[in-house]
Design an enzyme around this catalytic site. Structure first.
Site, mmCIF file in Angstrom:
data_model
loop_
_atom_site.group_PDB
_atom_site.id
_atom_site.type_symbol
_atom_site.label_atom_id
_atom_site.label_comp_id
_atom_site.label_asym_id
_atom_site.label_seq_id
_atom_site.Cartn_x
_atom_site.Cartn_y
_atom_site.Cartn_z
ATOM 1 N N HIS A 18 0.844 -1.209 0.000
ATOM 2 C CA HIS A 18 0.000 0.000 0.000
ATOM 3 C C HIS A 18 0.876 1.256 0.000
ATOM 4 O O HIS A 18 0.626 2.210 -0.732
ATOM 5 C CB HIS A 18 -0.874 0.054 1.264
ATOM 6 C CG HIS A 18 -1.850 -1.077 1.415
ATOM 7 N ND1 HIS A 18 -1.936 -1.839 2.545
ATOM 8 C CD2 HIS A 18 -2.807 -1.558 0.579
ATOM 9 C CE1 HIS A 18 -2.889 -2.742 2.412
ATOM 10 N NE2 HIS A 18 -3.436 -2.597 1.223
ATOM 11 N N LYS A 42 -18.162 -7.694 7.498
ATOM 12 C CA LYS A 42 -16.863 -8.334 7.692
ATOM 13 C C LYS A 42 -16.153 -7.720 8.894
ATOM 14 O O LYS A 42 -15.942 -6.515 8.935
ATOM 15 C CB LYS A 42 -16.025 -8.124 6.422
ATOM 16 C CG LYS A 42 -15.087 -9.264 6.104
ATOM 17 C CD LYS A 42 -14.464 -9.124 4.724
ATOM 18 C CE LYS A 42 -13.319 -8.133 4.721
ATOM 19 N NZ LYS A 42 -12.732 -7.913 3.388
ATOM 20 N N ARG A 91 -1.934 -6.234 -8.702
ATOM 21 C CA ARG A 91 -0.903 -7.240 -8.463
ATOM 22 C C ARG A 91 -0.936 -8.346 -9.512
ATOM 23 O O ARG A 91 0.079 -8.726 -10.064
ATOM 24 C CB ARG A 91 -1.092 -7.871 -7.074
ATOM 25 C CG ARG A 91 -0.644 -6.985 -5.943
ATOM 26 C CD ARG A 91 -1.190 -7.430 -4.622
ATOM 27 N NE ARG A 91 -2.633 -7.251 -4.565
ATOM 28 C CZ ARG A 91 -3.366 -7.371 -3.480
ATOM 29 N NH1 ARG A 91 -2.800 -7.729 -2.358
ATOM 30 N NH2 ARG A 91 -4.655 -7.159 -3.511
ATOM 31 N N SER A 129 -2.582 -8.022 2.894
ATOM 32 C CA SER A 129 -2.844 -7.835 4.333
ATOM 33 C C SER A 129 -3.189 -9.157 5.014
ATOM 34 O O SER A 129 -2.884 -9.364 6.189
ATOM 35 C CB SER A 129 -3.996 -6.844 4.537
ATOM 36 O OG SER A 129 -3.633 -5.580 4.076
#
Ligand code: ADP
Length: 157
Positions: A18, A42, A91, A129
């Site tokens: 990040h 979540k 990514r 993460s």
């Protein structure tokens, strides 16, 4: 028109991936607002307050970078903050497929908005993460994956 970008995500926790995206995007925008999304469905691993404080600490030397939290639609926050750009990191091809639909839907809802993608640097491609949380949860050393500005002891949940 001021070029304001929103960088939305969960940042649970912020990683070097990040950090790298924001630092590389600095020359492109006059302001980058890192927006921590609150997902009611979540549960996050780290408390929102902590996630926000860590991001503030990492970007303290960069006055162009601000941090906020939000619930609801990202496009609504963009409108509210007058951000005409969403910043995202790419990514893998899986990221691309996911981002394409969100980006296209966001554009449909807010036609003046553009999503800007930066390709991840090779050393950050495998980093996310979730892996960092897993390392921390099991007592491993996550130092290589989190920004230098953060003290690893602060990562204990
Ligand atoms: P989300 O919950 O939306 O996946 P994340 O907090 O995981 O949010 O990520 C926010 C943004 O940061 C996304 O655009 C994501 O692609 C990008 N990102 C996450 N990890 C990396 C990384 N290792 N390198 C570059 N970009 C990353």
């Amino acid at each position: 028109m001021k070029r304001i970008a929103l960088f939305p995500g969960s940042f649970d926790p912020i990683t070097r991936g990040h950090e790298s995206i924001v630092l590389r995007a600095l020359p492109l925008f006059e302001k980058i607002i890192i927006a921590i999304g609150v997902n009611e469905q979540k549960d996050a691993f780290f408390p929102l307050k902590k996630r926000k404080a860590w991001i503030e600490q990492v970007f303290a030397p960069y006055p162009k970078v601000e941090v906020t939290t939000y619930g609801g639609l990202t496009v609504d926050l963009c409108r509210k903050l007058d951000a005409k750009f969403i910043l995202r990191g790419l990514r893998t091809s899986a990221d691309f497929e996911f981002e394409r639909s969100i980006g296209q839907m966001n554009k449909k809802m807010y036609p003046e908005l553009e999503t800007v993608f930066l390709l991840t640097t090779p050393e950050h491609t495998a980093l996310n993460s979730y892996i960092v949380r897993d390392i921390i949860r099991h007592g491993g050393d996550a130092t290589p994956f989190i920004p230098d500005a953060l003290d690893i002891t602060a990562y204990l949940p």
